[in-house]
Design a protein around this motif. Structure first.
Motif, PDB file in Angstrom:
ATOM      1  N   VAL A   1       0.850  -1.196   0.000  1.00 14.13           N
ATOM      2  CA  VAL A   1       0.000   0.000   0.000  1.00 14.13           C
ATOM      3  C   VAL A   1       0.880   1.239   0.000  1.00 14.13           C
ATOM      4  O   VAL A   1       0.727   2.147  -0.822  1.00 14.13           O
ATOM      5  N   VAL A   2       1.859   1.247   0.928  1.00 17.72           N
ATOM      6  CA  VAL A   2       2.706   2.419   1.072  1.00 17.72           C
ATOM      7  C   VAL A   2       3.498   2.676  -0.215  1.00 17.72           C
ATOM      8  O   VAL A   2       3.555   3.800  -0.722  1.00 17.72           O
TER       9      VAL A   2
ATOM     10  N   PHE B   1       2.915   1.591  -3.365  1.00 25.15           N
ATOM     11  CA  PHE B   1       2.178   1.905  -4.590  1.00 25.15           C
ATOM     12  C   PHE B   1       1.415   3.215  -4.509  1.00 25.15           C
ATOM     13  O   PHE B   1       1.113   3.810  -5.538  1.00 25.15           O
ATOM     14  N   VAL B   2       1.115   3.689  -3.295  1.00 26.21           N
ATOM     15  CA  VAL B   2       0.551   5.037  -3.182  1.00 26.21           C
ATOM     16  C   VAL B   2       1.518   6.023  -3.834  1.00 26.21           C
ATOM     17  O   VAL B   2       1.135   6.906  -4.596  1.00 26.21           O
ATOM     18  N   MET B   3       2.796   5.828  -3.562  1.00 26.01           N
ATOM     19  CA  MET B   3       3.787   6.735  -4.143  1.00 26.01           C
ATOM     20  C   MET B   3       4.036   6.406  -5.611  1.00 26.01           C
ATOM     21  O   MET B   3       4.049   7.285  -6.465  1.00 26.01           O
TER      22      MET B   3
ATOM     23  N   LEU C   1       2.256   5.007  -7.908  1.00 28.97           N
ATOM     24  CA  LEU C   1       1.209   5.263  -8.891  1.00 28.97           C
ATOM     25  C   LEU C   1       0.781   6.722  -8.923  1.00 28.97           C
ATOM     26  O   LEU C   1      -0.113   7.091  -9.669  1.00 28.97           O
ATOM     27  N   SER C   2       1.406   7.559  -8.095  1.00 22.50           N
ATOM     28  CA  SER C   2       1.043   8.969  -8.106  1.00 22.50           C
ATOM     29  C   SER C   2       1.543   9.588  -9.410  1.00 22.50           C
ATOM     30  O   SER C   2       2.429   9.039 -10.059  1.00 22.50           O
TER      31      SER C   2
END
Lengths: 359, 407
Positions: A22-23, A25-27, A29-30
């Motif tokens: 989560v941590v 791919f939050v970054m 895929l931004s």
């Protein structure tokens, strides 16, 4: 039960990997992707500095690799177990073992992220360690009282008051308390920020009188600084826990074993405190897992309002300076703490309540 | 859904009493009615109604532009020229709702569908055709008023727009923010905007963020929860890990991490509040589906050869809706709180009236404090959150078979 605990601990690993995903791919895929956004904040700096950062990013994330490879690389770096040498490209070294997790480097602060976090974490943990016992003591007491006086004035008023307290946003109460009790415009009873006075290092630990003049000492100074933040952190959690305690006590007071105890001729007092109380506290154990992430979150607001240098304030500063490595690592660390509390609460519950069966 | 609508009269065996005809209601309708019957729920509904009223009629309640103006024998409406497509759609939605409420023969779901399609169509048409004036010279009408050319003027009750920074009333000796006075009932904010006007326009963000992000959270929560509860086994194990991930990381850290990496606009804010808030809903739905999946009516639906989608969402879901209402009600409160917290921390919407942003301005530099900037927006957030919590509590009580008096 041992097999349950083992199973619970084994299930911890997929969740842990999930948190890192989560941590990451939050970054990733931004809109700016990993490296773009990391580099964007460093647009204006000397060429050699820039080269150093590019080399660092290339080594850490592997510029241009597929996202999955980048993720694997990053995961290897942050985990305490893994390939010891992660060279260029995907790590080819086969030495697997324990190592210190590498959370990266903050370019804004020019320091390793791990050091920065280890400085901020104790403040947040201190706030939580003071808050949790207060929340438990107050809500257990008020829950028992509400259950004993069911339907009477105390029960009804405490229900309404606690729901109202629960609905009061921390951002509002924090600002009001700070404004009226610590600002120069109104009562200046408490300090506006920090956990200690500037001169705290020179103070004696306990309050003393020197030549008839009162010196408050280190301990009292800390208490004085922490009273307002602790008030703001605690009041909201009372409602939920005390309601839970009330219904749990009510349920147990009408249980068969409580009737047996009364039939033996025990006083209502003994029935309540000897027999019912210990059984009623059980649901509160499971809840501990869900309030800890909540309290860690509440610490963000409290720390930003009262200027305490904990994880929350660090996170906000990291966002304002676009210090992305710091943001990622903090979310990661807080997630691990939350997960740890979840597991501990589950295991405590399994130990405390032998009736629960686990297939 | 249609068989769950409120107030459908069914023929019953007993002879009807003339004054109060026997009406068989669905269980869900009964729960809703029992909820509305409670005083605390009514108080909550009244407050939310007030907020909704302010949100819909915000431009008519607080604007620097006069509604009607007569200058040199010419009538004009500066306000109408500045209304955006969203403003017009909201105003037009009110008579639509009124008409639909009168059409009692249609089912609730159908009326809701009609309402949604009409408003969406209207919004699209207006967004494409309408071109409101973009330049805002707020003080021109106050200046015009002093020249004496104005023959008649009809102003809104609060004659200031939220972003009207009172440039014509600049006074170096009296810097903003101003404390409450007769002109500005709740004072002004640090840039000079009228606080009451900001509060009224802030209702829109609170309402829309509350409902839309809860909707997003519900959709995700229902889907994940239904899958976990219905298939159980491995799906459940994997799904629960997902739930665990999102409950282990504190919500505010997730929100902050999202906000840090993505652009900030209202849709993204709504989306991230929704994406971080579905865990509770998923747990509720899962528990209900686990209970219901082995009941006879589900087996019957499967045996009848219905597709999975129909079994899950048409047959099981309506029976699991009631506890979701409780969760959704608390969800709206949480979403409003999340939005105002983000705005308070300076990470919310930029240049939009928001309660949280006003609250942030209460702390002045050097340890000062502007009480009016803390009190009014704080009370607004508090009452709104309290209203949704009261409704949630009442719903929960109405659902509790121990308390419902054997109905």
């Amino acid at each position: 039960m041992l097999s349950y605990i083992l199973r619970r601990i084994l299930l911890l690993f997929p969740t842990l990997i999930g948190i890192t995903m989560v941590v990451f791919f939050v970054m990733a895929l931004s809109p700016g992707r990993v490296t773009d956004s990391l580099q964007a904040s460093e647009a204006n700096m000397r060429p050699e500095e820039r080269q150093r950062i590019e080399a660092y990013l290339k080594k850490r994330y592997g510029l241009g690799d597929p996202l999955v490879v980048q993720y694997g690389r990053w995961l290897n770096r942050v985990s305490p177990v893994g390939f010891k040498e992660a060279g260029e490209g995907f790590p080819r070294s086969t030495t697997i073992g324990f190592k210190t997790p590498d959370l990266g480097e903050s370019f804004i602060r020019r320091r390793p992220v791990l050091d920065i976090i280890l400085e901020a974490l104790p403040v947040t943990l201190l706030l939580n360690l003071i808050t949790i016992p207060i929340v438990y003591v107050v809500s257990i007491t008020s829950g028992i009282w509400a259950a004993r006086k069911r339907g009477q004035a105390f029960d009804v008023t405490s229900g309404v008051v606690l729901l109202a307290l629960y609905s009061m946003p921390e951002i509002w109460i924090g600002v009001m308390v700070l404004g009226f009790f610590a600002s120069r415009d109104y009562l200046q009873w408490f300090p506006t920020s920090g956990t200690h006075d500037v001169l705290a290092a020179q103070m004696a630990f306990l309050p003393v009188f020197v030549d008839g003049v009162f010196h408050r000492g280190w301990l009292l100074d800390a208490v004085w600084h922490l009273i307002l933040p602790i008030i703001v952190m605690t009041y909201g959690s009372f409602a939920f826990m005390s309601k839970l305690m009330r219904s749990s006590v009510l349920e147990n007071l009408t249980a068969d074993y409580a009737r047996t105890a009364r039939a033996k001729g025990l006083t209502e007092h003994v029935v309540l405190f000897r027999h019912v109380l210990s059984n009623s506290v059980l649901p509160l154990i499971t809840v501990a897992a869900s309030i800890l992430p909540g309290l860690l979150g509440g610490a963000v607001i409290v720390e930003s309002i009262f200027g305490l240098n904990g994880m929350g304030k660090l996170m906000l500063e990291a966002i304002k300076t676009k210090d992305q490595e710091l943001i990622l690592s903090q979310t990661f660390v807080v997630g691990i703490i939350g997960l740890g509390s979840l597991i501990v609460a589950d295991i405590c519950y399994a130990i405390a309540d032998p009736r629960v069966s686990y297939e | 859904m249609s068989d769950l609508a409120v107030g459908q009269a069914l023929p019953t065996g007993a002879p009807p009493v003339p004054d109060r005809p026997l009406v068989a209601r669905s269980w869900l309708a009964g729960v809703v009615l029992r909820t509305v019957g409670q005083i605390s729920a009514r108080v909550g509904l009244v407050w939310i109604g007030t907020i909704a009223f302010c949100a819909v009629f915000a431009p008519l309640l607080a604007s620097s532009y006069p509604i009607l103006l007569r200058v040199d024998n010419k009538w004009s409406s500066p306000l109408a020229a500045h209304l955006t497509a969203v403003d017009w759609t909201l105003l037009a939605a009110v008579p639509v709702v009124g008409v639909l409420l009168l059409l009692k023969s249609l089912s609730f779901a159908r009326r809701f569908g009609i309402f949604l399609s009409i408003t969406l169509a209207l919004l699209t048409i207006l967004l494409l055709t309408l071109d409101p004036k973009r330049t805002n010279v707020y003080d021109q009408f106050r200046a015009l008023d002093t020249t004496g050319r104005v023959q008649s003027i009809w102003r809104t009750p609060i004659p200031y727009s939220p972003s009207d920074r009172l440039r014509d009333q600049f006074d170096a000796a009296r810097p903003h923010p101003w404390a409450p006075s007769r002109d500005h009932w709740m004072g002004t904010e640090i840039n000079g905007g009228d606080i009451l006007s900001n509060m009224i326009h802030g209702c829109r963000i609170a309402m829309s963020v509350g409902f839309i992000s809860t909707g997003i959270a519900l959709v995700i929560g229902i889907f994940v929860g239904a899958m976990m509860g219905y298939f159980a086994g491995v799906v459940d194990l994997v799904g629960m890990r997902l739930v665990e991930i999102f409950s282990a990381i504190p919500r505010i850290y997730l929100l902050l991490a999202f906000v840090a990496f993505y652009d900030r606009n209202i849709y993204i804010i709504m989306a991230i509040i929704g994406v971080t808030g579905w865990v509770g809903d998923a747990r509720f739905v899962r528990a209900e589906f686990l209970k219901l999946r082995n009941l006879d009516f589900v087996h019957a639906a499967i045996a009848a050869g219905l597709p999975l989608r129909s079994v899950l969402f048409r047959h099981i879901l309506p029976n699991a809706l009631a506890p979701l209402l409780v969760s959704a009600s608390f969800g709206v409160a949480g979403a409003i709180l999340a939005e105002s917290t983000l705005s308070f921390l300076g990470l919310g919407l930029i240049d939009e009236p928001s309660w949280g942003r006003l609250l942030d301005q209460a702390r002045a530099g050097g340890g000062g404090f502007h009480w009016w900037l803390a009190t009014f927006p704080g009370i607004a957030i508090f009452l709104t959150v309290l209203a949704y919590n009261l409704i949630g509590e009442s719903l929960r009580d109405a659902l509790d078979p121990k308390l419902s008096g054997g109905q």
